[in-house]
Structures are given as C-alpha cells and as structure tokens.
Design a protein around this motif. Structure first.
Motif, PDB file in Angstrom:
ATOM      1  N   PRO A 187      73.461  91.317  39.182  1.00 21.34           N
ATOM      2  CA  PRO A 187      73.631  91.617  38.097  1.00 21.34           C
ATOM      3  C   PRO A 187      73.792  92.744  36.699  1.00 21.34           C
ATOM      4  N   CYS A 188      75.128  92.901  36.411  1.00 15.69           N
ATOM      5  CA  CYS A 188      76.030  93.743  36.218  1.00 15.69           C
ATOM      6  C   CYS A 188      75.859  93.345  34.376  1.00 15.69           C
ATOM      7  N   ASP A 189      74.885  92.855  34.095  1.00 13.31           N
ATOM      8  CA  ASP A 189      74.269  92.869  32.814  1.00 13.31           C
ATOM      9  C   ASP A 189      72.866  92.905  32.194  1.00 13.31           C
ATOM     10  N   LEU A 190      71.958  94.404  32.530  1.00 18.46           N
ATOM     11  CA  LEU A 190      70.937  94.976  32.880  1.00 18.46           C
ATOM     12  C   LEU A 190      70.137  93.924  32.094  1.00 18.46           C
ATOM     13  N   ASP A 191      70.640  94.231  31.160  1.00 17.69           N
ATOM     14  CA  ASP A 191      69.448  93.802  30.141  1.00 17.69           C
ATOM     15  C   ASP A 191      68.725  91.957  29.907  1.00 17.69           C
ATOM     16  N   SER A 192      69.948  91.523  29.501  1.00 18.09           N
ATOM     17  CA  SER A 192      69.485  90.203  30.086  1.00 18.09           C
ATOM     18  C   SER A 192      68.540  89.052  31.998  1.00 18.09           C
ATOM     19  N   SER A 193      69.184  90.052  32.287  1.00 18.65           N
ATOM     20  CA  SER A 193      68.659  89.873  33.826  1.00 18.65           C
ATOM     21  C   SER A 193      67.105  90.055  34.570  1.00 18.65           C
ATOM     22  N   GLU A 194      66.849  91.715  33.483  1.00 14.57           N
ATOM     23  CA  GLU A 194      65.566  91.638  33.677  1.00 14.57           C
ATOM     24  C   GLU A 194      65.118  90.398  33.053  1.00 14.57           C
ATOM     25  N   ARG A 195      65.578  90.176  31.965  1.00  8.31           N
ATOM     26  CA  ARG A 195      64.778  89.387  30.936  1.00  8.31           C
ATOM     27  C   ARG A 195      63.904  87.397  32.285  1.00  8.31           C
ATOM     28  N   VAL A 196      64.984  86.762  32.877  1.00 10.05           N
ATOM     29  CA  VAL A 196      64.706  86.244  33.801  1.00 10.05           C
ATOM     30  C   VAL A 196      64.074  86.434  34.846  1.00 10.05           C
ATOM     31  N   ILE A 197      64.446  87.364  35.306  1.00  9.59           N
ATOM     32  CA  ILE A 197      63.480  87.714  36.834  1.00  9.59           C
ATOM     33  C   ILE A 197      62.251  88.152  36.115  1.00  9.59           C
ATOM     34  N   SER A 198      61.669  88.494  35.113  1.00  9.15           N
ATOM     35  CA  SER A 198      60.607  89.056  34.360  1.00  9.15           C
ATOM     36  C   SER A 198      59.255  87.771  34.739  1.00  9.15           C
ATOM     37  N   ALA A 199      60.717  86.545  33.803  1.00  7.72           N
ATOM     38  CA  ALA A 199      59.898  85.517  33.166  1.00  7.72           C
ATOM     39  C   ALA A 199      59.341  84.209  34.802  1.00  7.72           C
ATOM     40  N   HIS A 200      60.367  84.768  35.772  1.00  9.41           N
ATOM     41  CA  HIS A 200      60.040  84.168  37.181  1.00  9.41           C
ATOM     42  C   HIS A 200      58.553  84.935  37.763  1.00  9.41           C
ATOM     43  N   ARG A 201      57.787  84.601  38.221  1.00  9.96           N
ATOM     44  CA  ARG A 201      56.305  85.333  38.912  1.00  9.96           C
ATOM     45  C   ARG A 201      56.902  85.497  40.228  1.00  9.96           C
TER      46      ARG A 201
ATOM     47  N   LEU B 275      59.631  93.965  33.815  1.00  7.33           N
ATOM     48  CA  LEU B 275      60.146  94.775  34.638  1.00  7.33           C
ATOM     49  C   LEU B 275      60.925  95.772  33.656  1.00  7.33           C
ATOM     50  N   ARG B 276      60.836  95.052  32.027  1.00  9.94           N
ATOM     51  CA  ARG B 276      61.326  95.646  31.178  1.00  9.94           C
ATOM     52  C   ARG B 276      59.687  96.799  31.212  1.00  9.94           C
TER      53      ARG B 276
ATOM     54  N   ASN C 220      64.693 105.274  27.614  1.00 11.18           N
ATOM     55  CA  ASN C 220      63.629 104.134  27.321  1.00 11.18           C
ATOM     56  C   ASN C 220      64.559 103.163  28.474  1.00 11.18           C
ATOM     57  N   ALA C 221      64.335 101.776  28.486  1.00 15.14           N
ATOM     58  CA  ALA C 221      64.153 100.776  29.251  1.00 15.14           C
ATOM     59  C   ALA C 221      65.504 100.811  28.085  1.00 15.14           C
ATOM     60  N   ALA C 222      65.648 100.192  27.535  1.00 16.43           N
ATOM     61  CA  ALA C 222      67.767  99.921  26.763  1.00 16.43           C
ATOM     62  C   ALA C 222      68.144 100.868  26.869  1.00 16.43           C
TER      63      ALA C 222
END
Length: 324
Positions: A173-187, A223-224, A239-241
């Motif tokens: 996940p070389c772009d952590l910001d976008s990967s966090e969104r999809v991981i958090s969306a899958h419970r 995760l954010r 912060n997370a960002a």
C-alpha cells in the motif's frame, strides 16, 4: 520496460476472488517447514528486536534475504516462513525480523512500529552485515513491510549499504491515505487488525500511562481514527494525515537505485489505483512493477504438494538474476 507484462499466474478455483485469496493462507495454509534460529538484537536506543535466522540448505553462503512482515504480523507468519524456505532452497540465508511490539515479549520503550519505520530495518541490516558473512543482501517485504523497504531504498539512497543489491515488495500500500480508506471500509479486515492494535495500546497504557491513554480506544471506527489517536503522537507525527504523507513510499520510488520488483495484484482488496505506480516505474530503470490479475493481498495461492506459493516462485526468479 520497467512496467512488466502481466504474468501468467492463474490461481486454482476458487482463488480468483481477491478476498478468498487474502483470507485463505493465514487460516488454512500448511505452515512451511523451517528451522529458525532466534536471536535478540539490541538497539542503539536501548530497546530490542527479535529475529530468526534460517540457514541455506546448500551450505555456507554469502547471500542473504532480509524479510519484513506486514501490519500486525511477525517473523513466524506463514508467508514469512514460506519466503525463508524458498530462499534457503536456493542457497540463500534468510533473516526474518519481528517489528517492535509484535513479538511475544513487550518492548522496553513506548516507541511502536509503523508503516514508515525504516530506522529499525536499517539496524537489522547493519547487524546482519556485522557478522562478516554477507556480500549480497536482498530485501523482501510484504504489505506494510513492502512499504518500509521501498521507502528505505528511496528516501536516502546514500545510506543504503552497498551490499544491498535488490528489493522485492509484495502487496504494497504505497499510498497509505487511500489504502486506509478501503481497509476501514471492509469490517472483517479492520477488526482483524484492530484486535491486535487494541491489545498493544492497552498494554502500553499500563506501562506508559503518561504517554498512552487506552481510554481513547473507545469509539474508534477506522484505522485513521486509531492513527490519529495513537500511531501519530507516539511516532512523532502531527496527525494521521501527516503520518500517511510522510510514511508512504510512493514519493520515494523515483529515487530507488538498486533493482527492485514491486508486485501488486489487481484484485488486492487493500489497494487503490494510486498503489499501482506506473508513472514512477516508467521513470526509474531500477523499479519494476508487475500487476498480476489475481493474488489478493499477500495471497498468491498455489495448491500443490510442495506448499510453495506463486509469490515465493516469483521472488525466487528475482533472486536468480542477482549475480554470484
């Protein structure tokens, strides 16, 4: 052309599904047979890292792979052991290390691992070199560990020892910001990671109450939020960002100087389009991007009597290109 053709990997039924390919190996894969030799590495800051040596099956060697695990993993995970076994069969030693807080014994300091941590990786490499045995080292990382090695190779290339001659990163996940969104969306994935992360923060809160407040675990739904409340302040980020921006390896890929293979499956449920860095690969002759249609996240299932997965065969092909 550094953007490689799509490989002919075709998983057995039903593992064309990215989710099944992701979930099956940790649950049902047979544990690869290895003979780990544990060692504790003392660090400059007074803490420690645990690692396992896996010795070549063809006799003494001057070639080593250093294997880095993913988020909430450790040096004894099946995918790590499979890679070590592959390397040993080819005549390489393997050093598989466990990141801070991921071992059986709590670390001495409040400091935690995170996706952009490269200082500990550097100390592991220097420790391996201090044995005087190795003239060639290849770094192999999975998921978070892949992000770490790509960042390490590109953020300060002059710091990388000359013995490090290559890298291989799977499911990164070389772009952590976008990967966090999809991981958090899958419970199911979010809860899998949070189970261990919650336990770590509760343990640290008991030993370092002035630094870690476990009551902040209440109400975390992404995760954010966890990274805002724990990873960022413990790691020295605003912060997370700020953490995602500084720790993502994407920005460092153009500066990598040693031959590096990056393998991200197109059906990886953790990755977004920005985690397939075609532009960066096309602008760097040392970075080779390969995007198989299948594989899931750290999956790449192969059903055979040898219990060798496609990712291990792909890494073996890379190691065979390293000059003796």
């Amino acid at each position: 052309m550094p953007v490689l053709p799509i490989p002919d990997y075709r998983p057995p039924f039903p593992f064309a599904s990215g989710h099944l390919a992701t979930l099956y190996p940790p649950l049902f894969r047979l544990t690869p047979l290895t003979a780990p030799e544990p060692e504790r590495v003392e660090l400059a800051d007074g803490d420690f890292l645990d690692m396992d040596w896996h010795r070549s099956r063809t006799g003494e060697t001057n070639r080593l792979v250093v294997v880095s695990h993913g988020l909430e993993g450790n040096a004894r995970r099946k995918y790590v052991l499979g890679m070590a076994a592959m390397a040993n069969t080819l005549g390489w030693d393997a050093a598989c290390w466990t990141q801070r807080g991921c071992g059986d014994e709590p670390n001495r300091l409040a400091r935690c691992y995170h996706s952009g941590e490269t200082g500990d990786l550097h100390e592991i490499i220097l420790h391996c070199l201090s044995t005087g045995r190795y003239g060639k080292i290849v770094l192999i990382g999975f998921s978070m560990g892949g992000n770490q090695i790509l960042k390490y190779l590109g953020e300060a290339p002059d710091r990388v020892p000359e013995q490090v001659v290559g890298g291989v990163a799977f499911s990164t996940p070389c772009d952590l910001d976008s990967s966090e969104r999809v991981i958090s969306a899958h419970r199911i994935y979010f809860e899998y990671f949070m189970r261990g992360l919650r336990e770590k923060m509760r343990e640290k809160s008991e030993r370092f109450p002035e630094l870690v407040d476990a009551s902040k675990l209440k109400g975390i739904r992404t995760l954010r939020e966890f990274d805002n409340r724990f990873t960022a302040p413990i790691g020295g980020f605003a912060n997370a960002a700020d953490y995602y921006a500084k720790a993502s390896s994407l920005q460092f890929l153009r500066a990598i100087r040693v031959p590096t293979l990056m393998v991200n499956a197109q059906n990886d449920p953790f990755l977004t389009p920005s985690c397939f860095p075609v532009t960066e690969a096309m602008s760097n002759l040392s970075l080779f991007l390969e995007t198989p249609l299948h594989g899931g996240h750290v999956g790449f299932v192969t059903k055979d009597r040898d219990n060798v997965y496609w990712s291990e065969r792909r890494a073996a092909a890379f190691l065979k290109t390293v000059p003796a």
